[in-house]
Design a protein around this motif. Structure first.
Motif, short mmCIF file in Angstrom:
data_model
loop_
_atom_site.label_atom_id
_atom_site.label_comp_id
_atom_site.label_asym_id
_atom_site.label_seq_id
_atom_site.Cartn_x
_atom_site.Cartn_y
_atom_site.Cartn_z
N VAL A 2 8.79 11.47 -1.88
CA VAL A 2 9.41 12.21 -0.78
C VAL A 2 8.35 13.15 -0.23
CG1 VAL A 2 11.22 13.79 -0.05
CG2 VAL A 2 11.71 12.05 -1.78
N HIS A 3 7.97 12.92 1.01
CA HIS A 3 6.88 13.69 1.61
C HIS A 3 7.42 14.59 2.70
CE1 HIS A 3 2.77 14.57 2.83
NE2 HIS A 3 3.13 14.37 4.09
N GLY A 4 7.01 15.86 2.68
CA GLY A 4 7.42 16.80 3.71
C GLY A 4 8.74 17.47 3.39
N GLU A 5 8.94 18.63 3.99
CA GLU A 5 10.14 19.41 3.73
C GLU A 5 10.50 20.20 4.98
OE1 GLU A 5 11.68 22.87 0.59
OE2 GLU A 5 9.61 22.10 0.50
N THR A 6 11.81 20.29 5.24
CA THR A 6 12.30 21.10 6.35
C THR A 6 12.98 22.35 5.79
OG1 THR A 6 14.39 19.87 6.39
CG2 THR A 6 12.61 19.08 7.82
N ASP A 7 13.22 23.32 6.68
CA ASP A 7 13.86 24.56 6.22
C ASP A 7 15.31 24.31 5.85
OD1 ASP A 7 15.33 24.48 8.62
OD2 ASP A 7 13.98 25.84 9.65
N GLU A 8 16.00 25.37 5.38
CA GLU A 8 17.37 25.20 4.89
C GLU A 8 18.34 24.78 5.97
OE1 GLU A 8 16.89 29.74 5.50
OE2 GLU A 8 15.66 27.96 5.11
N PHE A 9 17.93 24.94 7.25
CA PHE A 9 18.75 24.52 8.37
C PHE A 9 18.41 23.11 8.85
CE2 PHE A 9 18.83 29.12 8.44
CZ PHE A 9 20.14 29.42 8.76
N GLY A 37 0.77 -1.23 0.00
CA GLY A 37 0.00 0.00 0.00
C GLY A 37 0.80 1.28 0.00
N VAL A 38 2.12 1.20 0.00
CA VAL A 38 2.97 2.39 0.05
C VAL A 38 3.40 2.76 -1.37
CG1 VAL A 38 5.16 3.34 0.88
CG2 VAL A 38 3.79 1.86 2.36
N ASN A 77 1.41 6.15 13.18
CA ASN A 77 0.72 4.98 13.72
C ASN A 77 -0.67 4.82 13.10
OD1 ASN A 77 2.73 3.98 15.40
ND2 ASN A 77 2.13 5.26 17.13
N ALA A 78 -1.35 5.92 12.86
CA ALA A 78 -2.66 5.85 12.20
C ALA A 78 -2.53 5.28 10.80
CB ALA A 78 -3.30 7.24 12.15
N THR A 79 -1.45 5.64 10.11
CA THR A 79 -1.22 5.15 8.75
C THR A 79 -0.89 3.66 8.75
OG1 THR A 79 -0.41 7.34 8.13
CG2 THR A 79 0.14 5.50 6.66
N ASN A 110 -2.28 9.99 3.61
CA ASN A 110 -2.69 9.43 2.31
C ASN A 110 -1.74 9.77 1.18
OD1 ASN A 110 -5.34 8.08 2.85
ND2 ASN A 110 -5.89 10.13 3.59
N GLU A 111 -0.96 10.85 1.36
CA GLU A 111 -0.08 11.29 0.28
C GLU A 111 1.03 10.29 -0.03
OE1 GLU A 111 -1.59 14.96 2.54
OE2 GLU A 111 -0.93 12.91 2.98
#
Length: 489
Positions: free
Chosen positions: A428-435, A422-423, A450-452, A485-486
């Motif tokens: 690539v999901h999500g992004e952090t700042d330049e630091f 199912g994956v 855990n819900a996923t 879901n993404e």
């Protein structure tokens, strides 16, 4: 008359004085053997026995799951979260506008400075989408098209014990049921001769000092004890107290268990404590495991090409490679949930010395596990999860040099990956700042993870509850959480 369908009445009975002493008399041996409460004669047929009658809530993508837990918190910016801009920030202080007064551990709260420590490891694009991965994970880098990489995980816990308790049980305070226990309770087992929930603790070659792992991380909490994880050991008896004592053969053991079962059944009828029935099931499971566990742990039938997938340590008991191969063998035998804990990821001061060793321990075996599962047609219905309890800071703890640095705990962002049933691979999901310090897009809380996992196993986390202390307890708690879901196919 006792209403066995009334969970409140059952819990009340469990707390009577007589039931308390009955339960505690089972001792550590029975606890170590906790597993199933099924009828005899069922083996690995792919059909579930036990579990709740209303589950699954929807068609599951995954029949089973393997959780590769990196205890101590892997450094995400040295492995998966590439921050090339930080090269120009070497030894400069992390701006207060980025740190925003974040809570610190006592290990860095007294520092006068927070000097930025760019990763010394080379990153390169991999896969069809050019996903960036470090030279520390060359084997998993070649698997990026098969995994969903989540770079925006976060948690509120900043110290190891509450953090690992949180992600494993849904609460920072001890006493809650673990993820594996919930799955065992809800879905039952596909093999009555093996536990539905098995735990292994692998050896490690990084920093020798490591955080303790307590059995409550795979415990059943408020659920009946038969749902807790069974620890599989790398030396001696694979499961404690599994072998017969000297002078006792299988026929004697069988007669003893039959007599004990009659006594316990009489006790259960008189007292009504469900833990008495759990004890009967534990003894029966132990008897069946005397045959099934030795067969499980005998690797002599594994061909060389399969062993080579996992790397040179695969035949050394207790190594991460050996545990991963064991996890595959358990998956094909219908074990519902396997969790491997790999310790030593707590690199505060000498990360360049210790992190490469840790990555060598897990990189090839993790990739080999995915390949092996896929070759056998198991990856389509097996979920694999990799990650730790939180991340690590971009700033250095202690002295910073061109060749050495350490990183403190960082709960505000870290990376996990998922693969299999199912994956959606290559995401690539999500992004952090330049630091690499704050999440800027698509935050994912550990409750969401855990819900996923529950969703992929066919369970709606909002409807999956257990009554205890006047509340409908949930793995994901009462706070808002969602299925990611993404990252799903």
């Amino acid at each position: 008359m006792l209403n066995r369908n009334d969970p409140f009445e059952l819990r009340r009975l469990q707390m009577t004085r007589r039931a308390f002493f009955s339960r505690t008399s089972a001792g550590v041996g029975a606890a170590a053997l906790a597993a199933l409460d099924q009828s005899r004669g069922f083996a690995s047929t792919g059909q579930s026995v036990g579990g709740l009658p209303n589950l699954p809530h929807h068609a599951p993508k995954a029949k089973r799951a393997i959780y590769l837990f990196m205890s101590g918190a892997p450094s995400q910016m040295d492995m998966w979260d590439h921050k090339p801009e930080m090269a120009d920030w070497f030894d400069k202080d992390l701006p207060e506008s980025i740190r925003k007064g974040q809570r610190l551990t006592t290990m860095t709260s007294g520092q006068d400075r927070f000097p930025i420590a760019p990763s010394i490891y080379k990153f390169a694009p991999h896969g069809s989408a050019g996903t960036m991965a470090s030279e520390l994970v060359p084997h998993m880098a070649n698997k990026v098209d098969e995994i969903a990489l989540v770079k925006s995980m976060y948690t509120e816990a900043i110290n190891h014990d509450p953090a690992i308790t949180y992600i494993c049980t849904g609460n920072q305070l001890p006493g809650k049921a673990s993820l594996g226990a919930w799955l065992n309770y809800g879905l039952g087992s596909e093999n009555e001769n093996l536990p539905a929930f098995v735990v292994m603790t692998a050896t490690w070659t990084g920093r020798k000092e490591a955080q303790a792992l307590y059995n409550r991380l795979w415990g059943s909490g408020f659920l009946p004890s038969k749902y807790q994880g069974v620890a599989l050991r790398s030396s001696g008896d694979p499961v404690l107290y599994l072998s017969n004592p000297d002078g006792i053969d299988a026929s004697v053991r069988r007669r003893m268990l039959d007599s004990l079962s009659r006594i316990n059944a009489s006790t259960a009828e008189r007292i009504g404590d469900p833990e008495t029935n759990a004890r009967i099931a534990q003894y029966e499971m132990a008897f069946r495991m005397q045959t099934s566990v030795p067969e499980l742990t005998d690797l002599s039938d594994e061909p060389k090409d399969v062993l080579d997938l996992y790397g040179p340590d695969v035949l050394t008991p207790g190594t991460f490679a050996n545990c991963c191969l064991m996890a595959r063998r358990m998956a094909e035998r219908g074990v519902r949930f396997t969790q491997i804990f790999h310790r030593g990821w707590d690199q505060h001061l000498t990360l360049p010395k210790d992190l490469p060793n840790q990555c060598r321990d897990v990189d090839q075996p993790s990739a080999g596990l995915l390949t092996d599962l896929r070759r056998r047609g198991l990856l389509d219905d097996t979920l694999v999860v990799w990650g730790g309890e939180f991340g690590r800071t971009i700033y250095c703890q202690g002295k910073l040099t061109n060749t050495n640095y350490g990183r403190d705990h960082h709960p505000k962002c870290f990376t996990v990956w998922l693969a299999g049933a199912g994956v959606q691979g290559g995401v690539v999901h999500g992004e952090t700042d330049e630091f690499g310090y704050n999440i800027v897009n698509d935050p994912v809380h550990i409750r969401d993870l855990n819900a996923t996992i529950l969703h992929l196993m066919g369970i709606d986390h909002e409807r999956f509850t257990y009554p205890f202390q006047g509340l409908d307890q949930k793995l994901t708690g009462v706070e808002e959480s969602r299925v990611v879901n993404e990252i799903l196919a």
